[in-house]
Design an enzyme around this catalytic site. Structure first.
Site, PDB file in Angstrom:
ATOM      1  N   GLN A 104       0.944  -1.381  -0.105  1.00  0.00           N
ATOM      2  CA  GLN A 104      -0.007   0.001   0.000  1.00  0.00           C
ATOM      3  C   GLN A 104       1.002   1.185   0.044  1.00  0.00           C
ATOM      4  O   GLN A 104       0.518   2.248   0.022  1.00  0.00           O
ATOM      5  CB  GLN A 104      -0.794   0.151   1.438  1.00  0.00           C
ATOM      6  CG  GLN A 104      -1.930  -1.091   1.566  1.00  0.00           C
ATOM      7  CD  GLN A 104      -2.484  -1.440   2.748  1.00  0.00           C
ATOM      8  OE1 GLN A 104      -3.426  -0.567   3.270  1.00  0.00           O
ATOM      9  NE2 GLN A 104      -1.845  -2.249   3.406  1.00  0.00           N
ATOM     10  N   ASN A 105       2.018   1.013   0.045  1.00  0.00           N
ATOM     11  CA  ASN A 105       3.224   1.926   0.220  1.00  0.00           C
ATOM     12  C   ASN A 105       3.198   2.733  -1.110  1.00  0.00           C
ATOM     13  O   ASN A 105       3.585   2.157  -2.267  1.00  0.00           O
ATOM     14  CB  ASN A 105       4.551   1.657   0.846  1.00  0.00           C
ATOM     15  CG  ASN A 105       3.996   1.261   2.083  1.00  0.00           C
ATOM     16  OD1 ASN A 105       3.013   1.376   2.917  1.00  0.00           O
ATOM     17  ND2 ASN A 105       5.110   0.432   2.809  1.00  0.00           N
ATOM     18  N   ASP A 107       5.918   4.824  -1.216  1.00  0.00           N
ATOM     19  CA  ASP A 107       7.371   5.274  -1.303  1.00  0.00           C
ATOM     20  C   ASP A 107       8.480   4.712  -2.256  1.00  0.00           C
ATOM     21  O   ASP A 107       9.440   5.179  -2.202  1.00  0.00           O
ATOM     22  CB  ASP A 107       7.752   5.067   0.229  1.00  0.00           C
ATOM     23  CG  ASP A 107       7.750   3.706   0.733  1.00  0.00           C
ATOM     24  OD1 ASP A 107       7.879   2.853   0.143  1.00  0.00           O
ATOM     25  OD2 ASP A 107       7.604   3.722   2.009  1.00  0.00           O
ATOM     26  N   HIS A 122      -1.478   1.495  -4.233  1.00  0.00           N
ATOM     27  CA  HIS A 122      -1.872   2.912  -4.128  1.00  0.00           C
ATOM     28  C   HIS A 122      -1.044   3.848  -4.813  1.00  0.00           C
ATOM     29  O   HIS A 122      -1.017   5.359  -4.623  1.00  0.00           O
ATOM     30  CB  HIS A 122      -1.707   3.510  -2.606  1.00  0.00           C
ATOM     31  CG  HIS A 122      -2.775   2.858  -1.822  1.00  0.00           C
ATOM     32  ND1 HIS A 122      -3.063   2.455  -0.429  1.00  0.00           N
ATOM     33  CD2 HIS A 122      -4.101   2.018  -2.160  1.00  0.00           C
ATOM     34  CE1 HIS A 122      -3.869   1.863  -0.004  1.00  0.00           C
ATOM     35  NE2 HIS A 122      -4.565   1.501  -0.957  1.00  0.00           N
ATOM     36  N   CYS A 130      -1.197  14.003 -15.408  1.00  0.00           N
ATOM     37  CA  CYS A 130      -1.818  15.374 -15.907  1.00  0.00           C
ATOM     38  C   CYS A 130      -3.157  15.386 -15.933  1.00  0.00           C
ATOM     39  O   CYS A 130      -3.489  14.258 -16.552  1.00  0.00           O
ATOM     40  CB  CYS A 130      -1.192  15.816 -17.364  1.00  0.00           C
ATOM     41  SG  CYS A 130      -1.894  17.188 -17.848  1.00  0.00           S
ATOM     42  N   CYS A 152       1.570  20.580 -21.411  1.00  0.00           N
ATOM     43  CA  CYS A 152       0.372  20.635 -22.199  1.00  0.00           C
ATOM     44  C   CYS A 152      -0.238  21.922 -21.502  1.00  0.00           C
ATOM     45  O   CYS A 152      -1.202  22.311 -22.033  1.00  0.00           O
ATOM     46  CB  CYS A 152      -0.577  19.612 -22.294  1.00  0.00           C
ATOM     47  SG  CYS A 152      -1.321  19.110 -20.889  1.00  0.00           S
ATOM     48  N   THR A 190       0.864  -2.984   8.480  1.00  0.00           N
ATOM     49  CA  THR A 190      -0.448  -2.461   7.842  1.00  0.00           C
ATOM     50  C   THR A 190      -1.522  -2.496   9.122  1.00  0.00           C
ATOM     51  O   THR A 190      -1.653  -3.508   9.776  1.00  0.00           O
ATOM     52  CB  THR A 190      -1.008  -3.119   6.541  1.00  0.00           C
ATOM     53  OG1 THR A 190      -2.348  -2.281   6.412  1.00  0.00           O
ATOM     54  CG2 THR A 190      -1.198  -4.476   6.601  1.00  0.00           C
ATOM     55  N   PRO A 216       3.917  -4.697  15.633  1.00  0.00           N
ATOM     56  CA  PRO A 216       3.883  -4.642  16.878  1.00  0.00           C
ATOM     57  C   PRO A 216       2.622  -4.486  17.783  1.00  0.00           C
ATOM     58  O   PRO A 216       2.441  -4.830  19.024  1.00  0.00           O
ATOM     59  CB  PRO A 216       4.682  -3.449  17.343  1.00  0.00           C
ATOM     60  CG  PRO A 216       5.467  -3.097  16.283  1.00  0.00           C
ATOM     61  CD  PRO A 216       4.611  -3.527  15.017  1.00  0.00           C
ATOM     62  N   ALA A 233       9.113  -5.085  12.136  1.00  0.00           N
ATOM     63  CA  ALA A 233       9.693  -5.791  10.772  1.00  0.00           C
ATOM     64  C   ALA A 233      10.987  -5.628  10.543  1.00  0.00           C
ATOM     65  O   ALA A 233      11.571  -6.855  10.119  1.00  0.00           O
ATOM     66  CB  ALA A 233       8.698  -5.104   9.811  1.00  0.00           C
TER      67      ALA A 233
HETATM   68  P1  OAD Z   1      -1.206   2.728   8.912  1.00  0.00           P
HETATM   69  O1  OAD Z   1      -0.399   4.070   9.434  1.00  0.00           O
HETATM   70  O2  OAD Z   1      -2.682   2.776   8.931  1.00  0.00           O
HETATM   71  O3  OAD Z   1      -0.618   1.415   9.843  1.00  0.00           O
HETATM   72  C1  OAD Z   1       0.721   1.251  10.047  1.00  0.00           C
HETATM   73  C2  OAD Z   1       0.740  -0.226  10.922  1.00  0.00           C
HETATM   74  O4  OAD Z   1       2.213  -0.487  10.860  1.00  0.00           O
HETATM   75  C3  OAD Z   1       0.261  -0.128  12.329  1.00  0.00           C
HETATM   76  O5  OAD Z   1      -0.578  -1.049  12.435  1.00  0.00           O
HETATM   77  C4  OAD Z   1       1.671   0.005  13.258  1.00  0.00           C
HETATM   78  O6  OAD Z   1       1.180  -0.811  14.320  1.00  0.00           O
HETATM   79  C5  OAD Z   1       2.408  -0.884  12.289  1.00  0.00           C
HETATM   80  N1  OAD Z   1       3.730  -0.513  12.585  1.00  0.00           N
HETATM   81  C6  OAD Z   1       4.393   0.591  13.092  1.00  0.00           C
HETATM   82  N2  OAD Z   1       5.783   0.370  12.986  1.00  0.00           N
HETATM   83  C7  OAD Z   1       6.058  -1.064  12.525  1.00  0.00           C
HETATM   84  C8  OAD Z   1       7.284  -1.887  12.416  1.00  0.00           C
HETATM   85  N3  OAD Z   1       8.433  -1.238  12.782  1.00  0.00           N
HETATM   86  N4  OAD Z   1       7.130  -3.040  12.113  1.00  0.00           N
HETATM   87  C9  OAD Z   1       5.942  -3.618  11.484  1.00  0.00           C
HETATM   88  N5  OAD Z   1       4.814  -2.880  11.831  1.00  0.00           N
HETATM   89  C10 OAD Z   1       4.751  -1.600  12.208  1.00  0.00           C
HETATM   90  O7  OAD Z   1      -0.599   2.521   7.438  1.00  0.00           O
HETATM   91  P2  OAD Z   1      -1.347   1.428   6.356  1.00  0.00           P
HETATM   92  O8  OAD Z   1      -1.901   0.226   6.997  1.00  0.00           O
HETATM   93  O9  OAD Z   1      -0.453   1.215   5.384  1.00  0.00           O
HETATM   94  O10 OAD Z   1      -3.508   5.333   1.866  1.00  0.00           O
HETATM   95  O11 OAD Z   1      -2.372   2.434   5.896  1.00  0.00           O
HETATM   96  C11 OAD Z   1      -3.164   2.136   4.781  1.00  0.00           C
HETATM   97  C12 OAD Z   1      -3.520   3.320   3.977  1.00  0.00           C
HETATM   98  O12 OAD Z   1      -4.085   4.338   4.694  1.00  0.00           O
HETATM   99  C13 OAD Z   1      -1.823   3.980   3.090  1.00  0.00           C
HETATM  100  O13 OAD Z   1      -1.726   3.314   2.121  1.00  0.00           O
HETATM  101  C14 OAD Z   1      -2.641   5.310   3.012  1.00  0.00           C
HETATM  102  C15 OAD Z   1      -3.235   5.583   4.230  1.00  0.00           C
HETATM  103  O14 OAD Z   1      -4.127   6.757   4.485  1.00  0.00           O
HETATM  104  C16 OAD Z   1      -3.641   6.250   0.939  1.00  0.00           C
HETATM  105  O15 OAD Z   1      -2.982   7.323   0.966  1.00  0.00           O
HETATM  106  C17 OAD Z   1      -4.882   5.886   0.148  1.00  0.00           C
END
Ligand code: OAD
Length: 243
Positions: A104-105, A107, A122, A130, A152, A190, A216, A233
């Site tokens: 979902q990243n 980056d 994403h 554009c 453009c 996630t 965690p 991770a």
């Molecule tokens: P979140 O910020 O919602 O969740 C991050 C998760 O990573 C949390 O459950 C943390 O507990 C966990 N975490 C933190 N540090 C960690 C580590 N060192 N090792 C393992 N886990 C760790 O991020 P996403 O689930 O990626 O979408 O969010 C989903 C989507 O919501 C993103 O892609 C973005 C966001 O808004 C869009 O922008 C469309």
């Protein structure tokens, strides 16, 4: 409760017999690179949540504000490197040639680390699209001229998926197919609250896959996991794959 070494042995045993493991990753896998997660500490920008800024409505209302948010994220990302979790997955792909990473990243850190097969659900923050001619281009300007314009004359937006928008059809189809075919899924970093990404884990489970969550904190999808590893991770994955 099992100790970590037995958990590692159990996961390795399952992994060895896997035909086609899949990884679903979220912001947490980049946390140890220094990228703030969305829902963790440091996830707010000017007191606004991603959900307030990462929408087509927000961009229509105030493209400059939305671009300032993305420019900020690009500045943060420009200085970061993949961490041991990303590299552990590169190592895993040397063993499992078909290893698919569904992320979902936005980056680009999985690809920067060298993972060959990454599905970016994403989009990617280093591309622009554009609104006039539809052209998609890599753009690594930091800072970026705000608001950026296409040759453009049209306004550019980040080539990322915003809340309320459909995911790129080819990418989500490939992700569903991987979730349907896999017998082993790592769910790493996630929060499991954003759809359709979060649905990939229960979907894989329904098709018989063995699920391992590395986070965690507990998440709403922890309950469908076979194993929940409450570790970072970047510490756990290198240990698991032996690097
Ligand atoms: P979140 O910020 O919602 O969740 C991050 C998760 O990573 C949390 O459950 C943390 O507990 C966990 N975490 C933190 N540090 C960690 C580590 N060192 N090792 C393992 N886990 C760790 O991020 P996403 O689930 O990626 O979408 O969010 C989903 C989507 O919501 C993103 O892609 C973005 C966001 O808004 C869009 O922008 C469309």
């Amino acid at each position: 409760m099992q100790d970590l070494s037995s958990t590692i042995e159990e996961i390795r045993g399952r992994l060895e017999n896997s035909r086609m493991p899949v990884v679903l990753s979220g912001a947490g896998i980049s946390a140890e690179s220094g990228v703030p997660t969305f829902r963790g500490a440091g996830g707010l920008w000017k007191n606004m949540r991603a959900e307030d800024l990462a929408t087509p409505e927000a961009f229509e209302r105030d493209p400059v504000l939305v671009w300032e948010f993305y420019d900020y994220r690009r500045r943060v990302l420009a200085g970061v490197r993949p961490n041991p979790a990303h590299y552990a997955l590169v190592r895993l792909a040397e063993r499992f040639k078909d290893l698919t990473i569904i992320t979902q990243n936005v980056d680009g850190l999985h690809s920067l680390a060298g993972s060959p097969k990454v599905l970016e659900l994403h989009g990617n923050i280093w591309r622009t699209r554009c609104l006039g001619c539809g052209r998609v281009e890599e753009n690594r300007d930091v800072p970026i001229t705000i608001p950026p314009r296409c040759a453009c004359g049209g306004m550019l937006r980040p080539d990322v998926v915003w809340f309320g928008e459909a995911l790129p059809a080819d990418v989500i189809e490939a992700a569903f197919e991987a979730a349907d075919r896999t017998d082993f899924m790592f769910v790493v970093g996630t929060s499991g609250v954003v759809q359709p990404a979060a649905s990939l884990a229960p979907r894989a489970k329904a098709n018989g896959a063995y699920l391992v969550e590395i986070n965690p904190d507990a998440t709403p999808i922890s309950t469908v996991m076979d194993v929940v590893v409450k570790e970072k991770a970047g510490e756990f994955l290198p240990r698991l794959v032996g690097i």
